[in-house]
Scaffold this motif. Structure first.
Motif, PDB file in Angstrom:
ATOM      1  N   VAL A 132      -3.001   4.942   2.299  1.00 37.95           N
ATOM      2  CA  VAL A 132      -3.352   4.426   3.621  1.00 37.95           C
ATOM      3  C   VAL A 132      -3.826   5.560   4.525  1.00 37.95           C
ATOM      4  CG1 VAL A 132      -2.459   3.291   5.695  1.00 37.95           C
ATOM      5  CG2 VAL A 132      -1.757   2.470   3.451  1.00 37.95           C
ATOM      6  N   LEU A 133      -3.111   6.681   4.501  1.00 37.98           N
ATOM      7  CA  LEU A 133      -3.492   7.819   5.330  1.00 37.98           C
ATOM      8  C   LEU A 133      -4.856   8.367   4.921  1.00 37.98           C
ATOM      9  CD1 LEU A 133      -0.039   9.606   5.553  1.00 37.98           C
ATOM     10  CD2 LEU A 133      -1.265   8.519   7.429  1.00 37.98           C
ATOM     11  N   ASP A 134      -5.126   8.386   3.620  1.00 40.41           N
ATOM     12  CA  ASP A 134      -6.435   8.825   3.146  1.00 40.41           C
ATOM     13  C   ASP A 134      -7.535   7.940   3.723  1.00 40.41           C
ATOM     14  OD1 ASP A 134      -5.450  10.908   1.690  1.00 40.41           O
ATOM     15  OD2 ASP A 134      -5.405   9.828  -0.209  1.00 40.41           O
ATOM     16  N   GLU A 135      -7.312   6.628   3.678  1.00 39.77           N
ATOM     17  CA  GLU A 135      -8.334   5.688   4.137  1.00 39.77           C
ATOM     18  C   GLU A 135      -8.517   5.737   5.648  1.00 39.77           C
ATOM     19  OE1 GLU A 135      -7.541   1.812   2.612  1.00 39.77           O
ATOM     20  OE2 GLU A 135      -7.386   2.513   0.540  1.00 39.77           O
ATOM     21  N   LEU A 136      -7.452   6.085   6.369  1.00 43.58           N
ATOM     22  CA  LEU A 136      -7.542   6.177   7.821  1.00 43.58           C
ATOM     23  C   LEU A 136      -8.191   7.482   8.268  1.00 43.58           C
ATOM     24  CD1 LEU A 136      -4.042   4.758   8.856  1.00 43.58           C
ATOM     25  CD2 LEU A 136      -6.256   3.650   9.135  1.00 43.58           C
ATOM     26  N   GLY A 137      -8.388   8.399   7.330  1.00 38.15           N
ATOM     27  CA  GLY A 137      -9.023   9.665   7.664  1.00 38.15           C
ATOM     28  C   GLY A 137      -8.052  10.694   8.197  1.00 38.15           C
ATOM     29  N   ASP A 156       0.820  -1.201   0.000  1.00 37.58           N
ATOM     30  CA  ASP A 156       0.000   0.000   0.000  1.00 37.58           C
ATOM     31  C   ASP A 156       0.858   1.256   0.000  1.00 37.58           C
ATOM     32  OD1 ASP A 156      -2.667  -1.079   0.099  1.00 37.58           O
ATOM     33  OD2 ASP A 156      -2.147  -1.842   2.073  1.00 37.58           O
ATOM     34  N   ASP A 157       0.428   2.206  -0.772  1.00 36.56           N
ATOM     35  CA  ASP A 157       1.069   3.510  -0.799  1.00 36.56           C
ATOM     36  C   ASP A 157       0.739   4.244   0.508  1.00 36.56           C
ATOM     37  OD1 ASP A 157       2.190   5.878  -1.446  1.00 36.56           O
ATOM     38  OD2 ASP A 157       0.696   6.428  -2.954  1.00 36.56           O
ATOM     39  N   PRO A 158       1.733   4.737   1.233  1.00 35.35           N
ATOM     40  CA  PRO A 158       1.443   5.437   2.499  1.00 35.35           C
ATOM     41  C   PRO A 158       0.428   6.555   2.328  1.00 35.35           C
ATOM     42  CG  PRO A 158       3.802   5.076   2.264  1.00 35.35           C
ATOM     43  CD  PRO A 158       3.176   4.607   0.973  1.00 35.35           C
ATOM     44  N   GLU A 159       0.466   7.233   1.201  1.00 35.41           N
ATOM     45  CA  GLU A 159      -0.477   8.322   0.968  1.00 35.41           C
ATOM     46  C   GLU A 159      -1.914   7.795   0.951  1.00 35.41           C
ATOM     47  OE1 GLU A 159       0.326  10.411  -2.623  1.00 35.41           O
ATOM     48  OE2 GLU A 159      -1.397  11.749  -2.410  1.00 35.41           O
TER      49      GLU A 159
END
Ligand SMILES: [Zn+2]
Length: 64
Positions: free
Chosen positions: A35-40, A30-33
């Protein structure tokens, strides 16, 4: 090494996302960017907390 519980800048709780962020990005799938989007975690000040923490762990780990 513990990740800071809250964002230093805005006070949003980011520590609760650390384990999932670490797990998903470590595998390289997963792209960290994304992942952060999905985590809110949308603000740059909060994203910095998790991204920079990962970098710090990679730098420090060999010396432990
Ligand atoms: Zn923030």
């Amino acid at each position: 090494m513990m990740v800071p519980v809250r964002c230093f800048t805005c006070g949003k709780v980011v520590g609760e996302h650390w384990e999932e962020f670490k797990t998903r990005t470590r595998e390289g799938d997963d792209d960290p960017e994304q992942v952060l989007d999905e985590l809110g975690v949308e603000r740059h000040c909060c994203r910095r907390m998790l991204v920079s923490h990962k970098d710090l762990v990679d730098v420090v780990a060999p010396y432990q």
